[in-house]
Design an enzyme around this catalytic site. Sequence first.
Site, PDB file in Angstrom:
ATOM      1  N   GLU A 201      -9.738 -27.817 -50.165  1.00  0.00           N
ATOM      2  CA  GLU A 201      -9.213 -27.478 -51.495  1.00  0.00           C
ATOM      3  C   GLU A 201     -10.036 -26.392 -52.179  1.00  0.00           C
ATOM      4  OE1 GLU A 201      -8.561 -30.866 -54.075  1.00  0.00           O
ATOM      5  OE2 GLU A 201      -6.709 -31.386 -53.048  1.00  0.00           O
TER       6      GLU A 201
ATOM      7  N   HIS B 227     -15.707 -38.552 -26.416  1.00  0.00           N
ATOM      8  CA  HIS B 227     -14.810 -38.936 -25.320  1.00  0.00           C
ATOM      9  C   HIS B 227     -13.387 -38.467 -25.595  1.00  0.00           C
ATOM     10  CE1 HIS B 227     -18.032 -41.462 -23.623  1.00  0.00           C
ATOM     11  NE2 HIS B 227     -18.410 -41.463 -24.881  1.00  0.00           N
TER      12      HIS B 227
ATOM     13  N   LYS C 241       3.822 -31.114 -55.319  1.00  0.00           N
ATOM     14  CA  LYS C 241       4.017 -32.024 -56.454  1.00  0.00           C
ATOM     15  C   LYS C 241       5.222 -31.567 -57.276  1.00  0.00           C
ATOM     16  CE  LYS C 241      -0.794 -33.427 -57.290  1.00  0.00           C
ATOM     17  NZ  LYS C 241      -1.915 -33.354 -58.227  1.00  0.00           N
TER      18      LYS C 241
HETATM   19  O1  PA5 Z   1      -9.512 -32.606 -56.228  1.00  0.00           O
HETATM   20  C1  PA5 Z   1      -8.514 -32.727 -56.911  1.00  0.00           C
HETATM   21  O2  PA5 Z   1      -8.453 -32.242 -58.041  1.00  0.00           O
HETATM   22  C2  PA5 Z   1      -7.299 -33.493 -56.408  1.00  0.00           C
HETATM   23  O3  PA5 Z   1      -7.516 -34.029 -55.153  1.00  0.00           O
HETATM   24  C3  PA5 Z   1      -6.990 -34.644 -57.355  1.00  0.00           C
HETATM   25  O4  PA5 Z   1      -8.128 -35.424 -57.510  1.00  0.00           O
HETATM   26  C4  PA5 Z   1      -5.831 -35.515 -56.861  1.00  0.00           C
HETATM   27  O5  PA5 Z   1      -4.673 -34.743 -56.738  1.00  0.00           O
HETATM   28  C5  PA5 Z   1      -5.595 -36.681 -57.802  1.00  0.00           C
HETATM   29  O6  PA5 Z   1      -5.370 -36.217 -59.077  1.00  0.00           O
HETATM   30  P1  PA5 Z   1      -5.513 -37.139 -60.336  1.00  0.00           P
HETATM   31  O7  PA5 Z   1      -6.917 -37.575 -60.437  1.00  0.00           O
HETATM   32  O8  PA5 Z   1      -5.101 -36.282 -61.478  1.00  0.00           O
HETATM   33  O9  PA5 Z   1      -4.570 -38.311 -60.146  1.00  0.00           O
END
Ligand code: PA5
Length: 490
Positions: free
Chosen positions: A305, A349, A457
């Site tokens: 990310e 393995h 999303k």
């Molecule tokens: O790193 C991030 O920002 C994402 O992985 C969010 O944590 C994830 O989408 C969950 O979002 P939220 O905490 O708003 O439910």
Amino acid sequence: MNEITFDFNNLLNFNIGPKHGVSLIDIGRLEPKIRKCHEHLQSVVKNPKSRFNLDLVWTQLPYQDEKVINRVEELAAEICANFENVISLGIGGSYLGLKAAQDALCAPYYNEFSTVRNNRPKIYFEGNNLDPVPLKVLLANLDPKKTFVIVISKSGETTETKAAFEAIQAWLQNSLGASFGRQILAITDPESGSLRKVVNLEQKKDNLSFRSLPLLKGIGGRYSEFNMGLLHLAIIGADIRNILEGAKAMALRCNRGDLYRNPAYLYAALHFILYKKKSKPISILMPFSENLKSTADWYAQLLAESLGKKYERKIIKNKDGSEQWLEDLKRQVNVGPTPVICRGTTDLHSIQQNNVEGENNKIITFVRIEEFGQDISIPGSDSFLSGRRLGELLDLAQEATQWSLTRAQRPNCTISLPCLDAFNWAGLLFFFQMATAFEGELLNVNAFNQPGVESYKNYLYYKLNKPGISADIQKQIKAGALIKRKKFII
Ligand code: PA5
């Protein structure tokens, strides 16, 4: 005291040859850029407005106020005293850090044996998938009266977490009636989002219902373990002060401008050179410890990310000296190493065949633990294994893996933890966070947003008729509908 070490011998040309290895000259050439990136990162971290706007508040989490820790510990003590089970709901950054902590800091089989968990509650992670089966089975088998629910969502909107939370609320309410909210605690944005709205509403009716802790502003989910994860850490009996000390000790090392004294910068710089100049787009994390498997899952999210980005970053300097970062739409780069998780010795393995003989396009990072604290000696005297300890064999297998990769000119490096305790685990997390932030600087991308995650999303929300989807997004989805020709489905 022994500290975490980073051994990068096997990333260098003298070990793996000039084609795949980094030379000291390569590093020297990068040093002016490294200096600039260091100064830039330091300047935004030191500027409170930039820190906040750019989601860099995580750099300050090691220095948290004692009051925060006390409040968290009080809540944890209350939960531990009254409940046999905790269901923790959350996904991505609101889940992976907790799971990593649980597996690293608790003994294996925590849920299975009360002696292992010192009679603390069992922890069940849910809301991290839309698969109905695990939640259905869990709710059919847990006693709601003995179960406390912690729901974690920064936005308060995430479908996976929200759906599970709705189901669990109904489950609690059916059994407990109007007071069901007393068994719920929310960790969410202090002001915005629909979860925060529910918390505020329920708190007005009964201040013991839907209690909450804030998910601080200015921190993205994947950098939030030392904020979002504190209550869970206290429930499983981890020493929060020690965790913050470990993160602090690593922060000190990772703030140094001198490349050869800063493990995070060195890790980032070497990965950057190998990625850009030696065609190594795959980054494998291979802990030689079952307890660190979930930490590798956490790292995969951090890397993917933070660095997997379509556009370079455009830095806008505000008049007050703070910065804003935008996507530079003129510089589409589609960069970012692909994270892969391997387990030592299990995957020796399986995946290791490809690591040694497949495409030479990977960097392998091992994490090893020097002292396990407990071990098993192999009995007998008539085999080559007799009298050996499993920990010794594990370490030897890691050395053997280094050898076989190095011999095949495959870049690999080793992070060693003196032991796996709260202090060192926190140091490891902070090290990876800082290394990733620094690699983001080197790549000139925004390592603290995740625009790519939003697109799925949006599609989901559109299909579910969620209110508030912008006209622009609706137009994009209508114009770019999936094409499914029957003849291509056999
Ligand atoms: O790193 C991030 O920002 C994402 O992985 C969010 O944590 C994830 O989408 C969950 O979002 P939220 O905490 O708003 O439910």
